[in-house]
Design an enzyme around this catalytic site. Structure first.
Site, PDB file in Angstrom:
ATOM      1  N   ASP A  58      -6.841  -2.790   4.902  1.00 16.72           N
ATOM      2  CA  ASP A  58      -7.614  -1.752   3.951  1.00 16.72           C
ATOM      3  C   ASP A  58      -8.927  -2.419   3.666  1.00 16.72           C
ATOM      4  OD1 ASP A  58      -7.968   0.873   2.976  1.00 16.72           O
ATOM      5  OD2 ASP A  58      -7.540  -0.098   1.151  1.00 16.72           O
ATOM      6  N   ASP A 103      -7.956 -14.705   1.345  1.00 15.84           N
ATOM      7  CA  ASP A 103      -9.284 -15.102   0.563  1.00 15.84           C
ATOM      8  C   ASP A 103     -10.178 -15.636   1.457  1.00 15.84           C
ATOM      9  OD1 ASP A 103      -7.472 -16.705   0.649  1.00 15.84           O
ATOM     10  OD2 ASP A 103      -7.463 -17.456  -1.652  1.00 15.84           O
ATOM     11  N   ASP A 111     -13.050  -2.247   5.513  1.00 16.31           N
ATOM     12  CA  ASP A 111     -14.216  -1.933   4.861  1.00 16.31           C
ATOM     13  C   ASP A 111     -15.391  -2.850   4.510  1.00 16.31           C
ATOM     14  OD1 ASP A 111     -13.368   0.718   4.537  1.00 16.31           O
ATOM     15  OD2 ASP A 111     -13.803   0.927   2.271  1.00 16.31           O
ATOM     16  N   TYR A 122       0.901  -1.145  -0.047  1.00 15.92           N
ATOM     17  CA  TYR A 122       0.142   0.219   0.009  1.00 15.92           C
ATOM     18  C   TYR A 122       0.869   1.152  -0.063  1.00 15.92           C
ATOM     19  CZ  TYR A 122      -4.391   2.274   0.912  1.00 15.92           C
ATOM     20  OH  TYR A 122      -5.396   3.235   0.869  1.00 15.92           O
ATOM     21  N   LYS A 136      -1.031 -14.250   3.483  1.00 11.97           N
ATOM     22  CA  LYS A 136      -1.393 -15.155   2.386  1.00 11.97           C
ATOM     23  C   LYS A 136       0.001 -15.712   1.938  1.00 11.97           C
ATOM     24  CE  LYS A 136      -3.202 -16.089  -1.688  1.00 11.97           C
ATOM     25  NZ  LYS A 136      -4.711 -17.125  -1.715  1.00 11.97           N
TER      26      LYS A 136
END
Ligand code: ATP
Length: 336
Positions: free
Chosen positions: A230, A206, A234, A124, A173
């Site tokens: 991030d 995931d 949300d 990011y 991950k």
């Protein structure tokens, strides 16, 4: 001595929701002091700078700020004032609670998840971004450090302990991103071993997204790297009714900034109809941070009770109350 807070009233709906928030805080009788400073468009128009030195000095000196949303004008040197503030004060922990409230159109009830997102590393940050001359190939460097991973995971476990939470889920991950996510996961396991009183589990990002949508009640505290955090924070806000109810804290060693997650909402600015709850919830996080946890609980309860009673809810919550009417309804319950 009573704590003093740096207050940034912000842009768009910012001043409206901040006035509402300060009204509620006044009713609580906590004796807080405020120093008002400017940032964003308001600062630019007055002082010709988006982030004046006086604002930075005040936040540095007081260590705590309550901030409304800010406008970053395009092409004025910052891609985002919020990102600039995070960098300047090394605000490494982005803490995003998602709590169910009554009388919302949320898909679930009974959700109480805190996402702790690493704020300073990973994809990011945009380090090493490059586009080849022919425009065909883009690259980016992703850096994860042991220090950055350790401090964020430790923060999550300390938060879990102090808030009497039971479980921390590390989201990663590492099966594919073996170096970066792999290091984060290894460090997370080491830190987790030092907190035997808190349950610890690991989940691939995931699968986490699917699990959050299908069985969100299994989550308590989530800790993860910047980009995953991030997205996940949300997603969690969406589970409990959207950004109008989503607060966030950006916390560093020497300073902490508390805010609403939503933006300046220019489409409704100046009309006195914005929902002040996200900023009020940011205020509960701030009260917890300055060792006023009973006051934080009192404020949270007053918000929940007001929503339960449907007392002057704003339009986004299906009511017809104004920002100040809603705030007054909450203020009337803070001493119950
Ligand atoms: P910015 O560019 O500052 O991010 P934006 O309009 O792109 O602004 P938001 O400000 O987050 O993004 O607004 C998204 C939508 O949600 C808008 O329709 C806005 O009116 C609505 N909204 C955001 N915050 C609130 C709030 N506190 N109360 C009511 N509606 C809100």
């Amino acid at each position: 001595m009573n704590p003093t807070i740096a207050v940034i009233r912000g842009d768009g709906i910012g001043p409206e929701i901040m006035d509402a928030t300060l009204h509620v805080l006044e009713a609580m009788g906590l004796g807080l002091n405020y120093e008002f400073v400017e940032a964003g468009l308001a600062a630019y128009e007055k002082e010709g700078e988006l982030l004046p030195e006086k604002t930075l000095e005040t936040i540095a000196r007081l260590g705590v700020a309550l901030k409304s949303p800010l406008t970053t004008p395009v092409g004025e040197g910052f891609s985002s004032i919020n990102v600039a503030l995070r960098r300047r004060f090394d605000l490494y922990a982005n803490v995003r609670p998602a709590i169910s409230f009554p009388n919302t159109k949320a898909r679930y009830q009974g959700i109480d998840i805190i996402t702790v997102r690493e704020n300073t590393e990973g994809a990011y940050i945009g380090e090493g971004q490059a586009l080849s001359a022919d425009g065909e190939t883009a690259t980016l460097t992703q850096k994860i450090t042991r220090k950055g991973s350790e401090r964020i995971v430790r923060y999550a476990f300390e938060l879990a302990r102090s808030a009497a939470r039971k479980k921390v889920t590390v989201v990663h991950k590492a099966n594919i991103l073996k170096t970066t996510s792999g290091l984060f996961l290894r460090v997370a396991r080491e830190v987790a071993a030092q907190y035997p009183d808190i349950d610890f589990n690991e989940m691939i990002v995931d699968n986490t997204c699917m699990q959050l949508v299908m069985r969100p009640e299994q989550f308590d505290v989530i800790v993860t790297t910047n980009l995953f955090g991030d997205i996940i924070s949300d997603l969690c806000a969406g589970l409990v009714g959207g950004l109008g109810l989503a607060p966030g804290a950006n916390i560093g060693k020497d300073a902490a900034i508390f805010e609403a997650v939503h933006g300046t909402a220019p489409d409704i600015a100046g009309r006195g109809i914005a929902n002040p709850v996200a900023l009020l919830l940011g205020t509960t996080q701030m009260l917890g941070h300055i060792n006023m946890e009973p006051a934080a609980r009192r404020l949270r309860r007053a918000i929940i009770n007001t929503m339960e009673a449907r007392d002057h809810l704003t339009a986004d919550l299906g009511g017809s109350g104004s920002t100040m009417e809603f705030a007054r309804a909450i203020a009337a319950r803070v001493n119950d």
